[in-house]
Motif scaffolding. Structure first.
Motif, PDB file in Angstrom:
ATOM      1  N   GLY A   1      44.445  -1.709   6.361  1.00 51.28           N
ATOM      2  CA  GLY A   1      44.143  -0.750   5.307  1.00 51.28           C
ATOM      3  C   GLY A   1      45.134  -0.679   4.177  1.00 51.28           C
ATOM      4  O   GLY A   1      44.914   0.056   3.211  1.00 51.28           O
ATOM      5  N   ASN A   2      46.219  -1.422   4.248  1.00 55.48           N
ATOM      6  CA  ASN A   2      47.226  -1.385   3.194  1.00 55.48           C
ATOM      7  C   ASN A   2      46.785  -2.251   2.014  1.00 55.48           C
ATOM      8  O   ASN A   2      46.559  -3.453   2.178  1.00 55.48           O
ATOM      9  CB  ASN A   2      48.577  -1.874   3.710  1.00 55.48           C
ATOM     10  CG  ASN A   2      49.273  -0.839   4.558  1.00 55.48           C
ATOM     11  OD1 ASN A   2      48.844   0.316   4.618  1.00 55.48           O
ATOM     12  ND2 ASN A   2      50.337  -1.226   5.226  1.00 55.48           N
ATOM     13  N   VAL A   3      46.705  -1.665   0.851  1.00 54.10           N
ATOM     14  CA  VAL A   3      46.294  -2.388  -0.352  1.00 54.10           C
ATOM     15  C   VAL A   3      47.541  -2.923  -1.043  1.00 54.10           C
ATOM     16  O   VAL A   3      48.355  -2.162  -1.560  1.00 54.10           O
ATOM     17  CB  VAL A   3      45.506  -1.473  -1.297  1.00 54.10           C
ATOM     18  CG1 VAL A   3      45.124  -2.222  -2.562  1.00 54.10           C
ATOM     19  CG2 VAL A   3      44.251  -0.941  -0.599  1.00 54.10           C
ATOM     20  N   MET A   4      47.690  -4.238  -1.037  1.00 51.70           N
ATOM     21  CA  MET A   4      48.846  -4.880  -1.656  1.00 51.70           C
ATOM     22  C   MET A   4      48.502  -5.282  -3.088  1.00 51.70           C
ATOM     23  O   MET A   4      47.414  -5.809  -3.343  1.00 51.70           O
ATOM     24  CB  MET A   4      49.262  -6.103  -0.847  1.00 51.70           C
ATOM     25  CG  MET A   4      49.557  -5.809   0.617  1.00 51.70           C
ATOM     26  SD  MET A   4      50.929  -4.640   0.814  1.00 51.70           S
ATOM     27  CE  MET A   4      52.313  -5.652   0.281  1.00 51.70           C
ATOM     28  N   PRO A   5      49.414  -5.059  -4.041  1.00 49.10           N
ATOM     29  CA  PRO A   5      49.090  -5.345  -5.448  1.00 49.10           C
ATOM     30  C   PRO A   5      48.817  -6.815  -5.729  1.00 49.10           C
ATOM     31  O   PRO A   5      48.187  -7.143  -6.724  1.00 49.10           O
ATOM     32  CB  PRO A   5      50.324  -4.838  -6.200  1.00 49.10           C
ATOM     33  CG  PRO A   5      51.412  -4.772  -5.185  1.00 49.10           C
ATOM     34  CD  PRO A   5      50.745  -4.461  -3.887  1.00 49.10           C
ATOM     35  N   GLN A   6      49.297  -7.708  -4.851  1.00 50.29           N
ATOM     36  CA  GLN A   6      49.073  -9.133  -5.073  1.00 50.29           C
ATOM     37  C   GLN A   6      47.644  -9.557  -4.735  1.00 50.29           C
ATOM     38  O   GLN A   6      47.193 -10.631  -5.144  1.00 50.29           O
ATOM     39  CB  GLN A   6      50.043  -9.967  -4.228  1.00 50.29           C
ATOM     40  CG  GLN A   6      51.510  -9.684  -4.490  1.00 50.29           C
ATOM     41  CD  GLN A   6      52.082  -8.602  -3.584  1.00 50.29           C
ATOM     42  OE1 GLN A   6      51.355  -7.725  -3.099  1.00 50.29           O
ATOM     43  NE2 GLN A   6      53.380  -8.661  -3.348  1.00 50.29           N
TER      44      GLN A   6
ATOM     45  N   GLY B   1      35.208  -4.133  -3.742  1.00 46.55           N
ATOM     46  CA  GLY B   1      34.216  -4.711  -2.855  1.00 46.55           C
ATOM     47  C   GLY B   1      32.835  -4.651  -3.454  1.00 46.55           C
ATOM     48  O   GLY B   1      32.547  -3.810  -4.311  1.00 46.55           O
ATOM     49  N   PRO B   2      31.928  -5.532  -2.998  1.00 44.34           N
ATOM     50  CA  PRO B   2      30.572  -5.583  -3.547  1.00 44.34           C
ATOM     51  C   PRO B   2      29.675  -4.511  -2.953  1.00 44.34           C
ATOM     52  O   PRO B   2      30.058  -3.772  -2.036  1.00 44.34           O
ATOM     53  CB  PRO B   2      30.099  -6.980  -3.127  1.00 44.34           C
ATOM     54  CG  PRO B   2      30.817  -7.224  -1.823  1.00 44.34           C
ATOM     55  CD  PRO B   2      32.156  -6.564  -1.979  1.00 44.34           C
ATOM     56  N   GLY B   3      28.458  -4.420  -3.474  1.00 37.86           N
ATOM     57  CA  GLY B   3      27.450  -3.541  -2.887  1.00 37.86           C
ATOM     58  C   GLY B   3      27.852  -2.084  -2.889  1.00 37.86           C
ATOM     59  O   GLY B   3      28.327  -1.547  -3.881  1.00 37.86           O
ATOM     60  N   ARG B   4      27.683  -1.443  -1.712  1.00 36.54           N
ATOM     61  CA  ARG B   4      27.935  -0.008  -1.635  1.00 36.54           C
ATOM     62  C   ARG B   4      29.403   0.336  -1.853  1.00 36.54           C
ATOM     63  O   ARG B   4      29.731   1.497  -2.138  1.00 36.54           O
ATOM     64  CB  ARG B   4      27.452   0.547  -0.292  1.00 36.54           C
ATOM     65  CG  ARG B   4      28.253   0.099   0.917  1.00 36.54           C
ATOM     66  CD  ARG B   4      27.761   0.802   2.175  1.00 36.54           C
ATOM     67  NE  ARG B   4      27.979   2.238   2.108  1.00 36.54           N
ATOM     68  CZ  ARG B   4      27.316   3.133   2.834  1.00 36.54           C
ATOM     69  NH1 ARG B   4      26.373   2.727   3.662  1.00 36.54           N
ATOM     70  NH2 ARG B   4      27.593   4.420   2.743  1.00 36.54           N
ATOM     71  N   ALA B   5      30.297  -0.640  -1.775  1.00 39.34           N
ATOM     72  CA  ALA B   5      31.716  -0.384  -2.048  1.00 39.34           C
ATOM     73  C   ALA B   5      31.988  -0.190  -3.529  1.00 39.34           C
ATOM     74  O   ALA B   5      33.106   0.143  -3.912  1.00 39.34           O
ATOM     75  CB  ALA B   5      32.578  -1.530  -1.499  1.00 39.34           C
ATOM     76  N   GLY B   6      30.978  -0.412  -4.370  1.00 35.43           N
ATOM     77  CA  GLY B   6      31.115  -0.098  -5.789  1.00 35.43           C
ATOM     78  C   GLY B   6      31.016  -1.279  -6.719  1.00 35.43           C
ATOM     79  O   GLY B   6      30.785  -1.122  -7.914  1.00 35.43           O
ATOM     80  N   GLY B   7      31.263  -2.486  -6.193  1.00 37.15           N
ATOM     81  CA  GLY B   7      31.180  -3.668  -7.036  1.00 37.15           C
ATOM     82  C   GLY B   7      32.373  -3.861  -7.949  1.00 37.15           C
ATOM     83  O   GLY B   7      32.331  -4.696  -8.859  1.00 37.15           O
ATOM     84  N   GLY B   8      33.451  -3.108  -7.731  1.00 38.26           N
ATOM     85  CA  GLY B   8      34.597  -3.189  -8.626  1.00 38.26           C
ATOM     86  C   GLY B   8      35.684  -4.120  -8.139  1.00 38.26           C
ATOM     87  O   GLY B   8      35.665  -4.604  -7.006  1.00 38.26           O
ATOM     88  N   GLU B   9      36.639  -4.377  -9.021  1.00 41.39           N
ATOM     89  CA  GLU B   9      37.817  -5.173  -8.689  1.00 41.39           C
ATOM     90  C   GLU B   9      39.040  -4.548  -9.345  1.00 41.39           C
ATOM     91  O   GLU B   9      39.034  -4.256 -10.540  1.00 41.39           O
ATOM     92  CB  GLU B   9      37.674  -6.614  -9.184  1.00 41.39           C
ATOM     93  CG  GLU B   9      36.627  -7.432  -8.463  1.00 41.39           C
ATOM     94  CD  GLU B   9      36.653  -8.891  -8.888  1.00 41.39           C
ATOM     95  OE1 GLU B   9      37.470  -9.232  -9.771  1.00 41.39           O
ATOM     96  OE2 GLU B   9      35.872  -9.688  -8.346  1.00 41.39           O
ATOM     97  N   GLU B  10      40.072  -4.340  -8.530  1.00 43.13           N
ATOM     98  CA  GLU B  10      41.356  -3.865  -9.032  1.00 43.13           C
ATOM     99  C   GLU B  10      42.447  -4.753  -8.453  1.00 43.13           C
ATOM    100  O   GLU B  10      42.231  -5.487  -7.485  1.00 43.13           O
ATOM    101  CB  GLU B  10      41.602  -2.416  -8.627  1.00 43.13           C
ATOM    102  CG  GLU B  10      40.630  -1.432  -9.261  1.00 43.13           C
ATOM    103  CD  GLU B  10      40.833   0.005  -8.786  1.00 43.13           C
ATOM    104  OE1 GLU B  10      40.442   0.917  -9.519  1.00 43.13           O
ATOM    105  OE2 GLU B  10      41.365   0.204  -7.671  1.00 43.13           O
ATOM    106  N   LEU B  11      43.638  -4.664  -9.046  1.00 42.54           N
ATOM    107  CA  LEU B  11      44.812  -5.386  -8.564  1.00 42.54           C
ATOM    108  C   LEU B  11      44.553  -6.901  -8.524  1.00 42.54           C
ATOM    109  O   LEU B  11      43.948  -7.435  -9.422  1.00 42.54           O
ATOM    110  CB  LEU B  11      45.249  -4.825  -7.213  1.00 42.54           C
ATOM    111  CG  LEU B  11      45.631  -3.331  -7.250  1.00 42.54           C
ATOM    112  CD1 LEU B  11      45.965  -2.819  -5.857  1.00 42.54           C
ATOM    113  CD2 LEU B  11      46.800  -3.086  -8.208  1.00 42.54           C
ATOM    114  N   GLY B  12      45.046  -7.579  -7.480  1.00 47.58           N
ATOM    115  CA  GLY B  12      44.937  -9.034  -7.467  1.00 47.58           C
ATOM    116  C   GLY B  12      45.953  -9.694  -8.366  1.00 47.58           C
ATOM    117  O   GLY B  12      45.665 -10.708  -9.009  1.00 47.58           O
ATOM    118  N   GLY B  13      47.163  -9.110  -8.438  1.00 49.51           N
ATOM    119  CA  GLY B  13      48.176  -9.679  -9.317  1.00 49.51           C
ATOM    120  C   GLY B  13      47.770  -9.549 -10.771  1.00 49.51           C
ATOM    121  O   GLY B  13      47.252  -8.521 -11.209  1.00 49.51           O
TER     122      GLY B  13
END
Length: 518
Positions: free
Chosen positions: A469-474, A479-491
């Protein structure tokens, strides 16, 4: 009456004109402060941020803005103890859970400060190589990324008042885009205090960072075509945001993180008591109890081979039984409270709903509260449910109980396991447990299309992995679908949301002049 927290907009602190909404200590039940945004001139606030803050930030290079992030980090570090006290009082978290939020935000700021420093004196970014438009290479096309000349509005969730701000603000500010944050009301105090400390230190240009506490009414109405909005919260609210004229008619860019029925999957080759089996039991128990299960990335469904169902129930339950629940001020307590009475009611209702299709394997109600009055404290013990009807128990795959609740589900074979995981309709994260590298790799790729992140835990990384469950900035968060379809972080990928891509078609000489210095 308790203190009314100020909003910081248009370069100055402003109080709302209403009586305010009270914030409570979820363990003691005492009122802590009030928030209110009534009467604010939102149009002026957005214009100030867009024009003053945006211009000042865009006048800097990426490296200069990276230094701003480093300076913010220093300010926040200096007040670290204050944030512990606020989090304990307003969110009911034990120190380790506060660290996930506060230190997670500081780590993200530091990461983007380092990434930005590596971009040097650039003020825009090249996207790929030039592409020839004809037989003669003299005339070509070069894609560029330039900061959007708008404002970034963040409508954040209650569970991460620190990290939720800084994981969005770090790439936005680094990109040269001013930020207006609207924290969730129930836990707004920590966000407001952090902004207050940064503003007082004078490390950012005027208009670069604003905070509005209280109702979100009218905020979306202020958005213009080059603005962006990032939302974390329920799918219902996400639908309202997507249908707002700012998005539907003015094409404001939107990023959504919504509901997620995240999974943990033990591969069928594992045996009871194997190292991978124990890693699953440990991670499930940890994810159920960190921040009292109030994480969008927490494990909600646990999939194990049919023959290991009873063994897994016993192993996870044994770990949960050791969890002490109650007042986070007591050093013996390992899990604090939910953030509010409303959240406690929601968890109880969701748990009752799941119990119509699942049985209780570990009863959270049997955890006696430590130094907390059950009639007042918003505490609930960790509850592990289970169902033998993996296919028929549809609620297990559709219902997210945002608290210390997970459901154990058996599967027949690998194909059945994958099908069950996908019934979550798109999730932020799935974690895999096993000892066969090939099987783990194949399964990770099978799950990649329906998850923003696949976290693979094998014995060789038992002491190294960063946690389901730890979200690392790198790494990507979303997530797709019901998770919202968004993208954050990823370096540096996070900067794309705050930039506009355009193609410059010109001679090779012109395109060569665009090449920014490192």
């Amino acid at each position: 009456m308790t203190e009314l927290l100020s909003n910081f907009v248009a370069g100055r602190w402003q109080l709302g004109t209403g009586a305010g909404t009270p914030l409570f200590d979820p363990v003691l039940g005492t009122e802590l402060a009030r928030v209110d945004a009534t009467g604010l001139d939102l149009a002026a606030a957005f214009a100030f941020a867009r024009e003053q803050g945006g211009a000042a930030l865009r006048a800097m290079s990426y490296a200069q803005r990276a230094q701003l992030l480093a300076d913010i980090g220093k300010v926040l570090h200096a007040h670290r103890d204050d944030y512990d006290a606020i989090s304990t009082a307003n969110s009911g978290t034990v120190k380790n859970d506060t660290a996930v939020d506060v230190d997670g935000g500081l780590f993200t700021l530091g990461t983007y400060a380092k990434l930005g420093a590596g971009l040097g004196d650039r003020r825009f970014l090249l996207d790929g190589e030039p592409a020839r438009l004809g037989k003669d290479p003299l005339f070509q096309s070069q894609h560029v990324l330039v900061p959007t000349q708008g404002v970034a509005l963040f409508i954040n969730a209650f569970n991460f008042p620190s990290w939720g701000l800084w994981e969005k603000a770090a790439p936005a500010l680094l990109s040269g885009v001013p930020v207006i944050v609207k924290p969730a009301t129930a836990t707004a105090w920590l966000t407001q205090r952090m902004v207050q400390d940064v503003v007082k230190a004078g490390v950012l240009p005027a208009g670069a960072l604003s905070v509005i506490c209280g109702s979100s009414a009218g905020l979306m109405d202020q958005l213009q075509p080059f603005d962006v909005v990032s939302f974390t919260g329920s799918a219902d609210t996400a639908a309202v945001i997507r249908s707002h004229p700012a998005v539907a008619q003015r094409s404001v860019r939107v990023n959504i993180e919504a509901d997620s029925i995240n999974s943990a999957l033990l591969l069928e080759s594992e045996a009871p008591g194997s190292e991978a089996f124990e890693l699953l039991a440990k991670e499930v128990a940890r994810e159920m109890t960190v921040k009292s299960g109030q994480k969008c990335t927490a494990i909600r469904r646990v999939f194990v081979p049919q023959g290991l169902y009873a063994h897994a129930a016993e192993a996870i339950g044994a770990r949960l039984a050791k969890t002490t629940v109650g007042n986070p001020r007591n050093e013996t307590v390992r899990m604090g409270s939910l953030v509010s009475r409303a959240q406690l009611n929601a968890v109880r209702e969701g748990l009752a709903r799941l119990q119509t299709q699942a049985t209780v394997l570990h009863d959270g109600a049997k955890h006696a509260l430590v130094d907390a009055d059950p009639a007042v404290a918003c505490c609930v013990g960790p509850t592990l449910l289970g169902t033998q009807d993996a296919d028929g128990a549809g609620l297990v795959h559709d219902t997210e109980v945002f608290g210390p609740v997970a459901t154990l589900v058996p599967y027949r074979d690998a194909a059945h396991a994958l099908a069950l995981v996908r019934r979550g309709q798109g999730s932020l994260v799935a974690s895999l447990y096993g000892s066969d590298p090939g099987a783990l790799g194949r399964t990770a790729l099978e799950l990649a299309s329906s998850h923003g992140r696949v976290h693979v835990i094998s014995p060789d990384v038992a002491a190294l992995h960063t946690g389901h469950g730890n979200v690392m900035p790198q790494s990507l968060h979303g997530g797709p679908g019901r998770a919202g379809g968004g993208e954050e972080l990823g370096g540096l990928k996070a900067l794309n949301f705050y930039h506009r891509r355009a193609a410059v078609q010109a001679s090779t000489a012109v395109l060569s002049s665009l090449n920014p210095p490192a």
